[in-house]
Design a protein around this motif. Structure first.
Motif, PDB file in Angstrom:
ATOM      1  N   LYS A 179       0.814  -1.217   0.000  1.00 18.85           N
ATOM      2  CA  LYS A 179       0.000   0.000   0.000  1.00 18.85           C
ATOM      3  C   LYS A 179       0.842   1.259   0.000  1.00 18.85           C
ATOM      4  CE  LYS A 179      -4.161  -1.874   2.037  1.00 18.85           C
ATOM      5  NZ  LYS A 179      -4.258  -2.637   3.269  1.00 18.85           N
ATOM      6  N   ASP A 180       1.943   1.236   0.742  1.00 16.43           N
ATOM      7  CA  ASP A 180       2.804   2.416   0.778  1.00 16.43           C
ATOM      8  C   ASP A 180       4.232   2.010   0.449  1.00 16.43           C
ATOM      9  OD1 ASP A 180       3.474   5.021   0.988  1.00 16.43           O
ATOM     10  OD2 ASP A 180       3.378   5.124   3.172  1.00 16.43           O
ATOM     11  N   SER A 181       4.366   1.224  -0.621  1.00 12.46           N
ATOM     12  CA  SER A 181       5.670   0.619  -0.882  1.00 12.46           C
ATOM     13  C   SER A 181       6.738   1.645  -1.283  1.00 12.46           C
ATOM     14  CB  SER A 181       5.563  -0.506  -1.905  1.00 12.46           C
ATOM     15  OG  SER A 181       4.950  -0.057  -3.066  1.00 12.46           O
ATOM     16  N   ALA A 182       6.324   2.807  -1.818  1.00  7.34           N
ATOM     17  CA  ALA A 182       7.330   3.817  -2.178  1.00  7.34           C
ATOM     18  C   ALA A 182       8.083   4.294  -0.934  1.00  7.34           C
ATOM     19  CB  ALA A 182       6.682   4.993  -2.896  1.00  7.34           C
ATOM     20  N   THR A 183       7.323   4.557   0.133  1.00  7.32           N
ATOM     21  CA  THR A 183       7.930   4.978   1.401  1.00  7.32           C
ATOM     22  C   THR A 183       8.759   3.848   2.006  1.00  7.32           C
ATOM     23  OG1 THR A 183       6.038   6.396   1.805  1.00  7.32           O
ATOM     24  CG2 THR A 183       7.436   5.898   3.701  1.00  7.32           C
ATOM     25  N   HIS A 184       8.172   2.645   2.030  1.00  7.07           N
ATOM     26  CA  HIS A 184       8.864   1.507   2.642  1.00  7.07           C
ATOM     27  C   HIS A 184      10.134   1.131   1.885  1.00  7.07           C
ATOM     28  CE1 HIS A 184       5.433   1.530   5.059  1.00  7.07           C
ATOM     29  NE2 HIS A 184       4.636   0.838   4.288  1.00  7.07           N
ATOM     30  N   SER A 185      10.120   1.371   0.576  1.00  9.16           N
ATOM     31  CA  SER A 185      11.302   1.093  -0.240  1.00  9.16           C
ATOM     32  C   SER A 185      12.487   1.927   0.213  1.00  9.16           C
ATOM     33  CB  SER A 185      11.036   1.420  -1.708  1.00  9.16           C
ATOM     34  OG  SER A 185      10.039   0.602  -2.206  1.00  9.16           O
ATOM     35  N   VAL A 186      12.209   3.191   0.541  1.00 14.44           N
ATOM     36  CA  VAL A 186      13.286   4.069   0.984  1.00 14.44           C
ATOM     37  C   VAL A 186      13.811   3.610   2.347  1.00 14.44           C
ATOM     38  CG1 VAL A 186      13.934   6.434   1.565  1.00 14.44           C
ATOM     39  CG2 VAL A 186      12.438   6.004  -0.367  1.00 14.44           C
ATOM     40  N   THR A 187      12.891   3.228   3.240  1.00 14.13           N
ATOM     41  CA  THR A 187      13.287   2.666   4.541  1.00 14.13           C
ATOM     42  C   THR A 187      14.197   1.458   4.334  1.00 14.13           C
ATOM     43  OG1 THR A 187      11.103   3.261   5.358  1.00 14.13           O
ATOM     44  CG2 THR A 187      12.382   1.753   6.727  1.00 14.13           C
ATOM     45  N   PHE A 188      13.777   0.582   3.435  1.00 13.24           N
ATOM     46  CA  PHE A 188      14.501  -0.633   3.098  1.00 13.24           C
ATOM     47  C   PHE A 188      15.937  -0.306   2.642  1.00 13.24           C
ATOM     48  CE2 PHE A 188      14.627  -3.839  -0.679  1.00 13.24           C
ATOM     49  CZ  PHE A 188      15.418  -4.730   0.023  1.00 13.24           C
ATOM     50  N   PHE A 189      16.066   0.668   1.722  1.00 13.09           N
ATOM     51  CA  PHE A 189      17.401   1.019   1.234  1.00 13.09           C
ATOM     52  C   PHE A 189      18.230   1.761   2.265  1.00 13.09           C
ATOM     53  CE2 PHE A 189      18.921   0.023  -3.041  1.00 13.09           C
ATOM     54  CZ  PHE A 189      17.988  -0.941  -3.330  1.00 13.09           C
ATOM     55  N   ALA A 190      17.553   2.577   3.090  1.00 17.59           N
ATOM     56  CA  ALA A 190      18.282   3.255   4.163  1.00 17.59           C
ATOM     57  C   ALA A 190      18.925   2.211   5.067  1.00 17.59           C
ATOM     58  CB  ALA A 190      17.334   4.146   4.948  1.00 17.59           C
ATOM     59  N   LYS A 191      18.205   1.114   5.320  1.00 17.95           N
ATOM     60  CA  LYS A 191      18.737   0.043   6.170  1.00 17.95           C
ATOM     61  C   LYS A 191      19.924  -0.654   5.513  1.00 17.95           C
ATOM     62  CE  LYS A 191      15.090  -0.811   9.358  1.00 17.95           C
ATOM     63  NZ  LYS A 191      13.640  -0.912   9.337  1.00 17.95           N
ATOM     64  N   ILE A 192      19.828  -0.859   4.209  1.00 12.92           N
ATOM     65  CA  ILE A 192      20.953  -1.486   3.490  1.00 12.92           C
ATOM     66  C   ILE A 192      22.214  -0.655   3.687  1.00 12.92           C
ATOM     67  CG2 ILE A 192      21.915  -2.054   1.207  1.00 12.92           C
ATOM     68  CD1 ILE A 192      19.109  -2.741   0.269  1.00 12.92           C
ATOM     69  N   PHE A 193      22.090   0.664   3.509  1.00  9.64           N
ATOM     70  CA  PHE A 193      23.263   1.541   3.596  1.00  9.64           C
ATOM     71  C   PHE A 193      23.729   1.763   5.026  1.00  9.64           C
ATOM     72  CE2 PHE A 193      21.434   3.358  -0.550  1.00  9.64           C
ATOM     73  CZ  PHE A 193      22.100   2.416  -1.303  1.00  9.64           C
ATOM     74  N   GLU A 194      22.798   1.569   5.983  1.00 11.62           N
ATOM     75  CA  GLU A 194      23.152   1.637   7.396  1.00 11.62           C
ATOM     76  C   GLU A 194      24.074   0.446   7.732  1.00 11.62           C
ATOM     77  OE1 GLU A 194      19.462   2.801   9.647  1.00 11.62           O
ATOM     78  OE2 GLU A 194      20.177   1.123  10.896  1.00 11.62           O
ATOM     79  N   ILE A 195      23.694  -0.740   7.239  1.00 14.72           N
ATOM     80  CA  ILE A 195      24.469  -1.954   7.519  1.00 14.72           C
ATOM     81  C   ILE A 195      25.770  -1.943   6.716  1.00 14.72           C
ATOM     82  CG2 ILE A 195      24.457  -4.493   7.581  1.00 14.72           C
ATOM     83  CD1 ILE A 195      21.368  -4.340   7.444  1.00 14.72           C
ATOM     84  N   ALA A 196      25.676  -1.517   5.449  1.00 12.12           N
ATOM     85  CA  ALA A 196      26.847  -1.536   4.565  1.00 12.12           C
ATOM     86  C   ALA A 196      26.968  -0.222   3.796  1.00 12.12           C
ATOM     87  CB  ALA A 196      26.737  -2.716   3.590  1.00 12.12           C
ATOM     88  N   PRO A 197      27.540   0.827   4.441  1.00 11.31           N
ATOM     89  CA  PRO A 197      27.649   2.135   3.772  1.00 11.31           C
ATOM     90  C   PRO A 197      28.379   2.039   2.426  1.00 11.31           C
ATOM     91  CG  PRO A 197      28.295   2.299   6.079  1.00 11.31           C
ATOM     92  CD  PRO A 197      28.119   0.839   5.789  1.00 11.31           C
ATOM     93  N   GLY A 198      29.304   1.122   2.320  1.00 11.80           N
ATOM     94  CA  GLY A 198      30.065   0.958   1.078  1.00 11.80           C
ATOM     95  C   GLY A 198      29.217   0.556  -0.111  1.00 11.80           C
ATOM     96  N   ALA A 199      28.038  -0.032   0.147  1.00  9.59           N
ATOM     97  CA  ALA A 199      27.169  -0.488  -0.942  1.00  9.59           C
ATOM     98  C   ALA A 199      26.666   0.675  -1.788  1.00  9.59           C
ATOM     99  CB  ALA A 199      25.995  -1.291  -0.390  1.00  9.59           C
ATOM    100  N   LYS A 200      26.689   1.893  -1.211  1.00  6.14           N
ATOM    101  CA  LYS A 200      26.265   3.084  -1.956  1.00  6.14           C
ATOM    102  C   LYS A 200      27.064   3.264  -3.243  1.00  6.14           C
ATOM    103  CE  LYS A 200      24.126   6.394   1.095  1.00  6.14           C
ATOM    104  NZ  LYS A 200      24.347   7.363   2.136  1.00  6.14           N
ATOM    105  N   ALA A 201      28.353   2.931  -3.156  1.00  8.53           N
ATOM    106  CA  ALA A 201      29.239   3.126  -4.304  1.00  8.53           C
ATOM    107  C   ALA A 201      28.845   2.271  -5.506  1.00  8.53           C
ATOM    108  CB  ALA A 201      30.680   2.832  -3.890  1.00  8.53           C
ATOM    109  N   LEU A 202      28.050   1.200  -5.270  1.00  7.26           N
ATOM    110  CA  LEU A 202      27.667   0.314  -6.377  1.00  7.26           C
ATOM    111  C   LEU A 202      26.607   0.933  -7.274  1.00  7.26           C
ATOM    112  CD1 LEU A 202      27.257  -3.063  -4.418  1.00  7.26           C
ATOM    113  CD2 LEU A 202      29.204  -2.386  -5.818  1.00  7.26           C
TER     114      LEU A 202
END
Ligand code: HEM
Length: 158
Positions: free
Chosen positions: A20-43
């Motif tokens: 229902k609100d997947s656009a917002t949740h998607s950003v949360t999801f990616f924020a978590k990815i970069f929180e765990i692995a900041p280096g993944a941003k470079a990809l």
């Protein structure tokens, strides 16, 4: 596959809520990815040369949505007999592309942790603990099946 009808039901039920609100949740999801692995941003090509904060980046939102949707929709299909086999060509192709993006197998653990933590945070508070645990377990198993096909292909062509 050992994915049961019950597990499929739990994924479908929770996916309806997340969708229902997947656009917002998607950003949360990616924020978590970069929180765990900041280096993944470079990809991510669309983040490297951009001054836009990542949570405001329209390309990231679009991409996050795709990843989220594909994982959720695919997880729903796993309850159907033979459905994962039908997904193999698409997942192998995606695996191949990810080698080109510089993604390695270990990144899949990061994405999994971020995905599960996002899903968990969205489950209704009044759900019994065991239903929450079973739901996260179902997502976990679905993700492992999808990622497993991609990773196998990545290792086969490396
Ligand atoms: C691109 C799905 C895991 C990093 C993509 C695309 C899809 C996708 C559909 C667009 C492909 C295209 O170009 O046509 C998935 C799914 C995953 C997964 C379903 C797991 C089940 C990962 C992981 C990483 C990752 C673990 C590493 C952190 C990327 C990058 C791109 C990409 C860097 C290219 C973005 C760009 O255009 O710059 N992914 N992905 N993905 N994915 Fe994934």
């Amino acid at each position: 596959s050992t994915f049961t009808k019950e597990q499929s039901q739990l994924v479908i039920e929770s996916w309806q809520m997340v969708k229902k609100d997947s656009a917002t949740h998607s950003v949360t999801f990616f924020a978590k990815i970069f929180e765990i692995a900041p280096g993944a941003k470079a990809l991510f090509s669309f983040l490297k040369d951009s001054d836009i904060p990542f949570d405001k980046n329209p390309k990231l939102k679009a991409h996050a949505l795709t990843v989220f949707r594909l994982t959720g929709d695919s997880a729903c299909m796993l309850g159907e007999k033979g459905a994962i086999d039908a997904l193999h060509p698409k997942l192998k192709e995606l695996g191949k592309k990810h080698v080109g993006y510089g993604v390695i197998a270990a990144h899949f653990d990061v994405v999994k942790a971020a995905l599960l933590s996002t899903i968990e945070s969205l489950l209704p508070e009044d759900w019994p603990a065991e239903k929450k645990v079973a739901t996260c377990g179902a997502w976990s198993q679905a993700y492992d099946e999808l990622a497993g096909v991609m990773i196998n292909e990545m290792q086969a062509i490396r």
